[in-house]
Design an enzyme around this catalytic site. Sequence first.
Site, mmCIF file in Angstrom:
data_model
loop_
_atom_site.group_PDB
_atom_site.id
_atom_site.type_symbol
_atom_site.label_atom_id
_atom_site.label_comp_id
_atom_site.label_asym_id
_atom_site.label_seq_id
_atom_site.Cartn_x
_atom_site.Cartn_y
_atom_site.Cartn_z
ATOM 1 N N CYS A 34 -3.082 1.437 9.760
ATOM 2 C CA CYS A 34 -4.156 0.515 9.122
ATOM 3 C C CYS A 34 -5.376 0.221 10.183
ATOM 4 O O CYS A 34 -6.304 -0.446 10.201
ATOM 5 C CB CYS A 34 -3.310 -1.083 9.040
ATOM 6 S SG CYS A 34 -2.110 -0.963 8.005
ATOM 7 N N HIS A 56 0.685 -1.047 -0.129
ATOM 8 C CA HIS A 56 0.109 0.134 -0.084
ATOM 9 C C HIS A 56 0.913 1.222 -0.144
ATOM 10 O O HIS A 56 2.006 1.325 0.532
ATOM 11 C CB HIS A 56 -1.001 0.092 1.204
ATOM 12 C CG HIS A 56 -1.970 -0.855 1.402
ATOM 13 N ND1 HIS A 56 -2.136 -1.909 2.681
ATOM 14 C CD2 HIS A 56 -2.846 -1.378 0.635
ATOM 15 C CE1 HIS A 56 -3.132 -2.480 2.296
ATOM 16 N NE2 HIS A 56 -3.684 -2.322 0.972
#
Length: 255
Positions: free
Chosen positions: A247, A160
């Site tokens: 996250c 990511h």
Amino acid sequence: MFALTRGVPASFADALCAAPSVVPISVALARQQHAAYRAALAELGVVVTEVAVADELPDSCFVEDTAVVAAGVALVTRPGAVSRQPETAAIFDALAGQLEVARMEAPATLDGGDCMRVGSTIYVGRSARTNAAGIARLAEVFEPRGLRVVPIAMPEGVLHLKCVCAPLGDDRITLAAGTIPRDAFGDVHVVTIPADECYGANAVAIGATVLVADGFPRTHDVLTAAGFCVVPLATTEFRKADGALTCLSIVLPRP
Ligand code: GLY
């Protein structure tokens, strides 16, 4: 400020991971680390809300991937990993009570971990999880609300965008050396994280305090030198599942 979190599921040891650790994930330790994360946010005045734990969804504590919130709107995503797509239903319900909520439909996919808001720009990683239709939907939702969407090519092997950078508030970000070229972020002020501490670039800034993974001393030094109060947090179990500090929450203004 308000943060949505979701507890560590019983199945967390089965969470997705590109290169599984030889030392298995300890769900009990992950739960302790998650509790410390929530406590650190609360200590900074963030109102922390927990969505009900989903024991059958191994990656569901990584709530960041399930929604992008900006300009009073939450875009509930369609995560790029099929096993993660059922995570969004509860997130939709949790956000719908507080914000206008938009959806993302197939074939679009996007993980919130690929999105980084800096001022009036949302940088979005073109990754294995986030496709062109996902980026187009992001732009469709947020550009009419005054935000610019800027796609960023992801380096090979990076899951990511926020694996290598993170917003620090105002116009500042962390960026791990040797990953994305600094020029990709235009005039943004970059705090460079040493290449051998790349994981440390994923940090959560709350005002002048920044939550940083424990065990990255040079990262702590550069952030301290940049004027931040550094709070180290253990993340060993989340790292084994390709997860990091951002996250674990969706941070949004107080409702
Ligand atoms: N385990 C986090 C992810 O792969 O999405």
